[in-house]
Design a protein around this motif. Structure first.
Motif, PDB file in Angstrom:
ATOM      1  N   SER A 133      26.443  18.908   3.680  1.00 51.18           N
ATOM      2  CA  SER A 133      26.853  20.038   2.840  1.00 51.18           C
ATOM      3  C   SER A 133      26.541  21.362   3.518  1.00 51.18           C
ATOM      4  O   SER A 133      27.339  22.306   3.479  1.00 51.18           O
ATOM      5  CB  SER A 133      26.147  19.965   1.480  1.00 51.18           C
ATOM      6  OG  SER A 133      26.583  18.845   0.749  1.00 51.18           O
ATOM      7  N   PHE A 134      25.375  21.448   4.164  1.00 51.08           N
ATOM      8  CA  PHE A 134      24.998  22.688   4.844  1.00 51.08           C
ATOM      9  C   PHE A 134      25.982  23.000   5.964  1.00 51.08           C
ATOM     10  O   PHE A 134      26.427  24.145   6.124  1.00 51.08           O
ATOM     11  CB  PHE A 134      23.579  22.582   5.400  1.00 51.08           C
ATOM     12  CG  PHE A 134      23.060  23.864   5.987  1.00 51.08           C
ATOM     13  CD1 PHE A 134      22.350  24.759   5.202  1.00 51.08           C
ATOM     14  CD2 PHE A 134      23.283  24.185   7.319  1.00 51.08           C
ATOM     15  CE1 PHE A 134      21.882  25.958   5.740  1.00 51.08           C
ATOM     16  CE2 PHE A 134      22.827  25.370   7.865  1.00 51.08           C
ATOM     17  CZ  PHE A 134      22.117  26.255   7.065  1.00 51.08           C
ATOM     18  N   CYS A 135      26.329  21.990   6.744  1.00 51.47           N
ATOM     19  CA  CYS A 135      27.276  22.189   7.846  1.00 51.47           C
ATOM     20  C   CYS A 135      28.638  22.638   7.320  1.00 51.47           C
ATOM     21  O   CYS A 135      29.280  23.527   7.895  1.00 51.47           O
ATOM     22  CB  CYS A 135      27.396  20.897   8.650  1.00 51.47           C
ATOM     23  SG  CYS A 135      28.477  21.008  10.094  1.00 51.47           S
ATOM     24  N   GLN A 136      29.084  22.046   6.213  1.00 52.84           N
ATOM     25  CA  GLN A 136      30.366  22.446   5.642  1.00 52.84           C
ATOM     26  C   GLN A 136      30.311  23.862   5.063  1.00 52.84           C
ATOM     27  O   GLN A 136      31.295  24.607   5.114  1.00 52.84           O
ATOM     28  CB  GLN A 136      30.802  21.443   4.572  1.00 52.84           C
ATOM     29  CG  GLN A 136      31.165  20.078   5.118  1.00 52.84           C
ATOM     30  CD  GLN A 136      32.283  20.151   6.145  1.00 52.84           C
ATOM     31  OE1 GLN A 136      33.340  20.714   5.889  1.00 52.84           O
ATOM     32  NE2 GLN A 136      32.047  19.590   7.324  1.00 52.84           N
ATOM     33  N   MET A 137      29.150  24.255   4.529  1.00 51.69           N
ATOM     34  CA  MET A 137      28.995  25.635   4.067  1.00 51.69           C
ATOM     35  C   MET A 137      29.080  26.606   5.231  1.00 51.69           C
ATOM     36  O   MET A 137      29.650  27.699   5.110  1.00 51.69           O
ATOM     37  CB  MET A 137      27.665  25.801   3.334  1.00 51.69           C
ATOM     38  CG  MET A 137      27.671  25.242   1.935  1.00 51.69           C
ATOM     39  SD  MET A 137      26.118  25.563   1.082  1.00 51.69           S
ATOM     40  CE  MET A 137      26.092  27.332   1.061  1.00 51.69           C
ATOM     41  N   ALA A 138      28.494  26.211   6.369  1.00 55.39           N
ATOM     42  CA  ALA A 138      28.584  27.060   7.560  1.00 55.39           C
ATOM     43  C   ALA A 138      30.044  27.265   7.953  1.00 55.39           C
ATOM     44  O   ALA A 138      30.461  28.375   8.317  1.00 55.39           O
ATOM     45  CB  ALA A 138      27.802  26.420   8.709  1.00 55.39           C
ATOM     46  N   LYS A 139      30.822  26.204   7.869  1.00 55.96           N
ATOM     47  CA  LYS A 139      32.255  26.302   8.174  1.00 55.96           C
ATOM     48  C   LYS A 139      32.947  27.270   7.210  1.00 55.96           C
ATOM     49  O   LYS A 139      33.733  28.133   7.635  1.00 55.96           O
ATOM     50  CB  LYS A 139      32.880  24.923   8.086  1.00 55.96           C
ATOM     51  CG  LYS A 139      34.380  24.890   8.327  1.00 55.96           C
ATOM     52  CD  LYS A 139      34.923  23.476   8.144  1.00 55.96           C
ATOM     53  CE  LYS A 139      36.437  23.433   8.297  1.00 55.96           C
ATOM     54  NZ  LYS A 139      36.966  22.069   8.065  1.00 55.96           N
ATOM     55  N   LEU A 140      32.646  27.148   5.904  1.00 53.84           N
ATOM     56  CA  LEU A 140      33.266  28.031   4.915  1.00 53.84           C
ATOM     57  C   LEU A 140      32.926  29.489   5.157  1.00 53.84           C
ATOM     58  O   LEU A 140      33.706  30.384   4.857  1.00 53.84           O
ATOM     59  CB  LEU A 140      32.814  27.639   3.506  1.00 53.84           C
ATOM     60  CG  LEU A 140      33.325  26.308   2.945  1.00 53.84           C
ATOM     61  CD1 LEU A 140      32.714  26.059   1.580  1.00 53.84           C
ATOM     62  CD2 LEU A 140      34.840  26.300   2.859  1.00 53.84           C
ATOM     63  N   ASN A 141      31.746  29.742   5.712  1.00 53.71           N
ATOM     64  CA  ASN A 141      31.303  31.112   5.934  1.00 53.71           C
ATOM     65  C   ASN A 141      31.695  31.661   7.298  1.00 53.71           C
ATOM     66  O   ASN A 141      31.257  32.745   7.678  1.00 53.71           O
ATOM     67  CB  ASN A 141      29.787  31.203   5.739  1.00 53.71           C
ATOM     68  CG  ASN A 141      29.395  31.240   4.283  1.00 53.71           C
ATOM     69  OD1 ASN A 141      29.423  32.293   3.657  1.00 53.71           O
ATOM     70  ND2 ASN A 141      29.050  30.089   3.726  1.00 53.71           N
ATOM     71  N   GLY A 142      32.502  30.915   8.041  1.00 52.28           N
ATOM     72  CA  GLY A 142      33.020  31.441   9.297  1.00 52.28           C
ATOM     73  C   GLY A 142      32.156  31.195  10.506  1.00 52.28           C
ATOM     74  O   GLY A 142      32.363  31.826  11.558  1.00 52.28           O
ATOM     75  N   CYS A 143      31.167  30.301  10.409  1.00 49.70           N
ATOM     76  CA  CYS A 143      30.350  29.983  11.576  1.00 49.70           C
ATOM     77  C   CYS A 143      31.177  29.187  12.586  1.00 49.70           C
ATOM     78  O   CYS A 143      32.215  28.614  12.260  1.00 49.70           O
ATOM     79  CB  CYS A 143      29.120  29.180  11.164  1.00 49.70           C
ATOM     80  SG  CYS A 143      28.025  30.030  10.003  1.00 49.70           S
ATOM     81  N   ARG A 144      30.684  29.122  13.809  1.00 50.50           N
ATOM     82  CA  ARG A 144      31.388  28.424  14.879  1.00 50.50           C
ATOM     83  C   ARG A 144      30.441  27.441  15.570  1.00 50.50           C
ATOM     84  O   ARG A 144      29.296  27.784  15.868  1.00 50.50           O
ATOM     85  CB  ARG A 144      31.933  29.419  15.911  1.00 50.50           C
ATOM     86  CG  ARG A 144      32.901  30.442  15.333  1.00 50.50           C
ATOM     87  CD  ARG A 144      33.431  31.369  16.414  1.00 50.50           C
ATOM     88  NE  ARG A 144      32.344  32.035  17.138  1.00 50.50           N
ATOM     89  CZ  ARG A 144      31.750  33.139  16.725  1.00 50.50           C
ATOM     90  NH1 ARG A 144      32.115  33.708  15.578  1.00 50.50           N
ATOM     91  NH2 ARG A 144      30.791  33.684  17.429  1.00 50.50           N
TER      92      ARG A 144
END
Length: 478
Positions: A133-144
């Motif tokens: 879930s944390f990794c997917q949240m990072a994706k939603l927030n524009g992380c790379r």
């Protein structure tokens, strides 16, 4: 609180690489904070201790600290001292409360500046504690990162931080002839590739990645726990989950993996579903997994008889150094920390498990009976004590970040529920949608739907100094 107030000296004596203790001003502030906790505000020789002046003096010292760190140890020591004083001598006066507010705001500013200068999130993913879930949240927030797919899950292939779960020798001895050894049967036979923090950071920056996950152990302790460390040039984040529910989820997941990979032949690997067999099959995951993960490879592979209270004390010191600590069971607290400690503007309104109901049903078949489950719980009491300590640290952090948010320093946070379902604060019918997962390891592709009014940030605070240069001048490399 006593442990926290004594932690600086213990850190200095127990671990070799603690960046905060190398700064002389750290010790001056620790002395002032301890004095704040121990001083009696009652009349002494006709005078009263000026708490407002003492806290403001502490704030001035904090303001003068260098900005290459987020100072998590110092922040928690200061908060522990203030809580101890409050418990010992009663409520603060309005003027003292205002002074504490100014101190908290300065601690937040120091954290935010340090996070921005670090430029990379280093997420320590303890297996089955909400890392997907944390990794997917990072994706939603524009992380790379290298990949947000479930099979990579923010891991960087060259770093070799994959988890080591199933006892390879036991798996091999039970395997029917001709079966391939799966990736997860790698406990005891897969050494980690040695890579320094400096090399890791430069690898990330050259590729313009700003988040990486580590699902094995902390770094640098192949031979001795004294050398265990986080990478101080990164924003170090850890999410905790109650040890019993984490263990239950881990057992179910591994059972489902065997079912998926080996079908009708999976039964060969489980002559028993009892505690003894699971402990032999998952030596680290079933026995104080947090402590083993936090203290490096040497402790990770210790026998159960060798793990003791000394390791618990050292693991507490390792935990204390994480810039951000999250609790899976506390979504409201996490929302505060995502916004104010990580700088994200978008998140889940509830925790979304990776597995489908089908996988849950399959995995539940592997759970041990009541007596064996009680034995596994008893074997994880050191992790329970560590979890309680971690919960205290997260609570202390939330005080600082909540004060900062109340002071108007937040940027706003939207918690999205499932599309078409209940939303935890999602605006305008916004929500998350994902395809059903039917097999272990299937990718999750969470997408924001109906959320045209939701703005995304570029990975929060760590993106603040991003420029066209590969290594911006403000970025810390250590």
């Amino acid at each position: 609180m006593e442990f926290l107030l004594a932690a600086p000296l213990q850190l200095n004596a127990s671990l070799n690489r603690v960046p905060e203790v190398e700064v002389e001003a750290f010790w001056d502030i620790v002395v002032s904070a301890r004095a704040l906790a121990e001083e009696n505000e009652r009349p002494v020789a006709g005078a009263r201790v000026d708490l407002v002046a003492a806290v403001d003096a502490l704030t001035a010292k904090v303001t003068a600290l260098p900005t290459h760190l987020c100072w998590p140890v110092l922040r928690r020591v200061i908060l522990a001292a203030l809580v101890q004083r409050r418990l010992s001598y009663g409520a603060f006066s309005p003027a003292a409360s205002a002074a504490v507010g100014r101190l908290a705001v300065q601690l937040f500013r120091l954290h935010r500046t340090g996070a921005a200068r670090k430029g990379v999130i280093d997420f320590f993913h303890v297996s089955k504690a909400g890392g997907t879930s944390f990794c997917q949240m990072a994706k939603l927030n524009g992380c790379r990162t290298e990949s947000f797919g479930a099979r990579r899950n923010c891991l960087i292939r060259d770093f070799d931080d994959v988890p080591r779960w199933v006892n390879n020798s036991l798996h091999t001895s039970l395997a029917p002839t001709g079966l391939r050894t799966p990736w997860f049967a790698n406990w005891g036979n897969k050494l980690r590739r040695d890579m320094s923090c400096n090399l890791r950071k430069r690898f990330m920056l050259r590729r313009r990645f700003n988040i990486a996950a580590n699902e094995f152990t902390l770094y640098g302790a192949q031979a001795t726990p004294r050398n265990v460390h986080t990478c101080p040039g990164n924003l170090n984040v850890l999410q905790l989950r109650h040890p019993y529910t984490r263990l239950r989820s881990h057992i179910m997941w591994v059972w489902a993996l065997y079912d998926h990979h080996f079908k009708e032949q999976a039964a060969a690997f489980f002559p028993s579903r009892g505690a003894a067999h699971w402990a032999e099959l998952l030596p680290a995951a079933t026995h104080n997994y947090y402590i083993r993960s936090l203290l490096g490879e040497q402790v990770y592979y210790l026998s159960p008889e060798e793990l003791n209270g000394t390791h618990l004390a050292t693991a507490r010191l390792a935990l204390l150094q994480f810039d951000v600590l999250l609790l899976l069971e506390e979504p409201d607290m996490n929302a505060l920390l995502f916004e104010m400690a990580v700088g994200w503007s978008l998140g889940f309104g509830e925790v979304h498990a990776r597995t489908s109901s089908q996988l849950h049903e399959v995995g539940a078949r592997g759970l041990p009976g009541a007596e064996d489950w009680a034995a596994l719980q008893q074997a994880n009491q050191l992790d329970m004590q560590l979890y309680r300590f971690g919960a205290l640290l997260a609570l202390l952090d939330s005080v600082v970040f909540d004060i900062a948010r109340e002071a108007g320093l937040g940027a706003g946070y939207t918690a999205l529920g499932r599309a078409g379902g209940a939303a935890g604060g999602g605006g305008g019918g916004s929500g998350l949608q994902a395809s059903d997962q039917a097999h272990p390891g299937d990718d999750e592709n969470w997408e924001v739907v109906g959320g045209a009014n939701v703005t995304q940030r570029s990975c929060g605070f760590v993106s603040e100094y991003e420029t066209d240069r590969v290594v911006p001048a403000h970025i810390v490399i250590r």
